[in-house]
Write an enzyme that holds these catalytic residues in place. Structure first.
Site, PDB file in Angstrom:
ATOM      1  N   HIS A   1       0.829  -1.213   0.000  1.00  0.00           N
ATOM      2  CA  HIS A   1       0.000   0.000   0.000  1.00  0.00           C
ATOM      3  C   HIS A   1       0.859   1.257   0.000  1.00  0.00           C
ATOM      4  O   HIS A   1       0.376   2.336   0.346  1.00  0.00           O
ATOM      5  CB  HIS A   1      -0.925   0.003   1.221  1.00  0.00           C
ATOM      6  CG  HIS A   1      -1.761  -1.208   1.359  1.00  0.00           C
ATOM      7  ND1 HIS A   1      -2.675  -1.591   0.402  1.00  0.00           N
ATOM      8  CD2 HIS A   1      -1.813  -2.166   2.329  1.00  0.00           C
ATOM      9  CE1 HIS A   1      -3.270  -2.714   0.788  1.00  0.00           C
ATOM     10  NE2 HIS A   1      -2.761  -3.085   1.945  1.00  0.00           N
TER      11      HIS A   1
ATOM     12  N   HIS B   1      -8.146  -4.008  -0.485  1.00  0.00           N
ATOM     13  CA  HIS B   1      -7.721  -5.377  -0.760  1.00  0.00           C
ATOM     14  C   HIS B   1      -8.689  -6.092  -1.705  1.00  0.00           C
ATOM     15  O   HIS B   1      -8.583  -7.289  -1.905  1.00  0.00           O
ATOM     16  CB  HIS B   1      -7.628  -6.187   0.536  1.00  0.00           C
ATOM     17  CG  HIS B   1      -6.794  -5.540   1.586  1.00  0.00           C
ATOM     18  ND1 HIS B   1      -7.345  -4.788   2.604  1.00  0.00           N
ATOM     19  CD2 HIS B   1      -5.454  -5.509   1.769  1.00  0.00           C
ATOM     20  CE1 HIS B   1      -6.368  -4.343   3.375  1.00  0.00           C
ATOM     21  NE2 HIS B   1      -5.218  -4.754   2.894  1.00  0.00           N
TER      22      HIS B   1
END
Length: 581
Positions: A57, A219
């Site tokens: 991320h 996700h």
């Protein structure tokens, strides 16, 4: 999706982190032996701020460590939370004796692992606290706000927390200010393209070329509505309406705004998003105190963006405006941001890990009635190889209802198990071998899997009196202990669509067949575990990312339960001398 990776993708986080730390070595120092690092210039005599979560991320979380920001970062595997030992070491590295505050996104795996790390630190006499960020309004209704996920709103909360820590307040006051920031932040995202995790051939979810999904998580967790692509003003209008309703925004209120790109959406488009948003805010008389348009919280090459608002007041403005600096985030000016002394040079080069093929030996031909130390070592190595070969199979299962990282996590954990056990020739204590295998999984896998599958080996063997040989009854007692620890830690019960659905019936089968041969007991356990795997297809999920799928999870087997079955199958094959080629 094309990826620029090295051939051994199990090292992707190590290599990513070492690249980052060698580039910015003026600012950071690696925590020896762990995927964690500290800011070299962090202030002394203050509450320490530690952030962290899954990798993949970037620049969240690694880019938010620095002057006026976090003091340390704990980096988990890709889309998997850092393991408890890693988090603990990060906290210990920056503790100043005034307590450690952990700030992280609210995900079941992160909650589990950070909680356990806090317990470990508290046992060392270190005072701790945590603030979980739950800004994603699409992930749960307001009455279940603590079930919401943390996404790009992390930026606002970390910024305020870092300033509050540097202000010199005690831990309780820092927590109050940080929680206030958290409770003033809301976000919503939209996905237009899927991402692919390193090592996976398939994306984490599928979207047609003309589709988008409101509220999808970083996700690939399901959102609130999948619809056809629309012009920017339509998309932004829908997202703004959700935020305005959630926060009950009124004219003359002030907010800070973040338009966050998820990875592949270019700044040209993100700037258009902000322009459309700003027009709506002006229409409603909502004042923009500050705005930012960046890719701060990404998910590989995922397409789309999120919008985050933080409602401002005079107190929050003070901490939001405080100067800070890191290579990826800065406000104002900070003196002395570079602190590395010339004599503090260190080489950060990842050593290659050898995945050597070895011949699996057994103490005798035919069926084993018991396991001595060398048999146990070789059996655990055989199981590690077996599970590693099933990485693609486990990934495919997990991708159907999860984020597709289970196969990668199990591969990485078993690789570490094998590497350690190869050094333990001559170890006679059977329980020591199980214990060490569990420690390696706990400290390498990350996510909930590290704690849960580490406990499968570790919890049952830990504290047991040394034994040079165990039989089926000993194994049953050990796995009963492991099951109890796993359920105590994770709170899962039969029917929750977790690894417990395979482990619980396997343990009961071992106990039901107590007194029989080791092979008979393992055959019964393997059969019961497989039935448990099949049963998971009937359940909705109570934990993990599949939880939000509700009835859509029915028909799919649980990846964790499948791994339990593979481990028991490996035990049976070794004992029966039916080894896979």
């Amino acid at each position: 999706m094309k990826k620029i990776l090295n051939s051994d993708v199990s090292n992707v986080v190590d290599e990513m982190l070492l690249g980052y730390l060698t580039a910015y070595r003026n600012f950071y120092r690696k925590v020896d032996g762990y995927n964690a690092f500290t800011y070299r210039g962090h202030r002394k005599n203050k509450v320490a701020l530690v952030i962290g979560g899954g990798s993949g991320h970037e620049p969240m979380f690694s880019g938010f460590c620095g002057a006026g920001l976090a003091d340390a970062v704990a980096c988990g595997n890709v889309c998997a939370s850092p393991n408890p030992q890693l988090v603990k070491e990060a906290g210990m590295a920056v503790d100043q004796g005034r307590g450690v505050l952990f700030v992280y996104g609210c995900y079941a795996r992160d909650n589990l692992n950070f909680d356990m790390a806090e317990e470990l630190l508290q046992a060392e006499g270190i005072k701790t606290a945590h603030v979980r960020i739950w800004d994603d309004l699409a992930s749960a209704p307001k009455e279940r706000i603590s079930d919401r996920r943390g996404i790009a709103g992390d930026v606002f909360v970390i910024k305020v927390a870092g300033a509050a820590c540097d202000a010199g307040f005690d831990l309780e006051e820092v927590v109050r200010i940080t929680e206030k920031a958290r409770d003033h932040v809301s976000s919503i995202g939209i996905a237009t393209l899927p991402c692919t995790l390193p090592g996976n051939e398939k994306p984490t979810f599928e979207l047609a070329d003309d589709e988008m999904e409101y509220g999808m998580g970083i996700h690939g967790e399901p959102g609130i509505e999948r619809t056809k692509m629309a012009p920017a003003e339509v998309i932004v209008g829908r997202m703004y309406a959700e935020l305005k309703k959630e926060m009950d925004l009124k004219a003359e209120e002030e907010i800070a705004v973040l338009v966050n790109g998820l990875g592949s959406t270019p700044l040209l488009e993100l700037n258009i998003v902000y322009y459309d948003l700003y027009k709506l805010l002006c229409r409603d008389g909502v004042k923009v105190y500050d705005a930012d348009i960046k890719c701060y919280c990404t998910s590989q090459e995922m397409g789309g963006f999120s919008i985050s608002f933080m409602r401002m007041d005079e107190e929050l403005k003070k901490y939001y405006d405080a100067p800070c600096f890191s290579p990826f985030y800065a406000k104002g000016s900070v003196d002395g941001a570079v602190t590395r002394a010339a004599e503090e040079e260190e080489e950060l080069i990842l050593e290659d890990e050898d995945t050597v093929e070895i011949e699996i030996n057994r103490s005798k031909e035919g069926v084993l009635e018991s396991l001595n130390g060398e048999d146990t070592r070789n059996m655990l190595i055989y199981i590690a190889d077996k599970v590693m070969k099933k990485k693609g199979y486990l990934t495919e299962i997990d991708s159907a209802i999860g984020d597709g990282d289970h196969g990668i996590g199990m591969y990485g954990g078993m690789k570490k198990v094998k590497k350690k056990l190869l050094t333990m020739t001559g170890e006679e204590n059977v329980y020591k071998l199980f214990e060490e295998a569990g420690i390696q999984m706990l400290n390498s896998m990350g996510g909930a899997s590290g704690v849960i599958f580490g406990s499968l080996y570790l919890a049952g063997a830990e504290g047991m009196e040394a034994r040079s040989e165990i039989n089926g009854d000993d194994l049953a007692r050990m796995e009963r202990k492991s099951l109890a620890a796993i359920q105590e830690r994770g709170k899962a019960q039969a029917g929750d669509k977790t690894m417990v659905d395979a482990l619980l019936p396997a343990v009961e089968a071992l106990e039901k067949n107590a007194g029989k041969s080791l092979l008979e007991m393992l055959k019964a356990a393997e059969e019961a575990a497989w039935q448990g795997v099949e049963d998971t297809k009937k359940y909705t999920a109570k934990f993990g990312r599949a939880k939000s799928l509700l009835e859509r999870a029915i028909g799919h087997q649980d990846a964790g339960a499948t791994s339990v079955w593979l481990i028991l199958q490996g035990m049976r094959e070794f004992v029966e001398n039916q080894l896979e080629a």
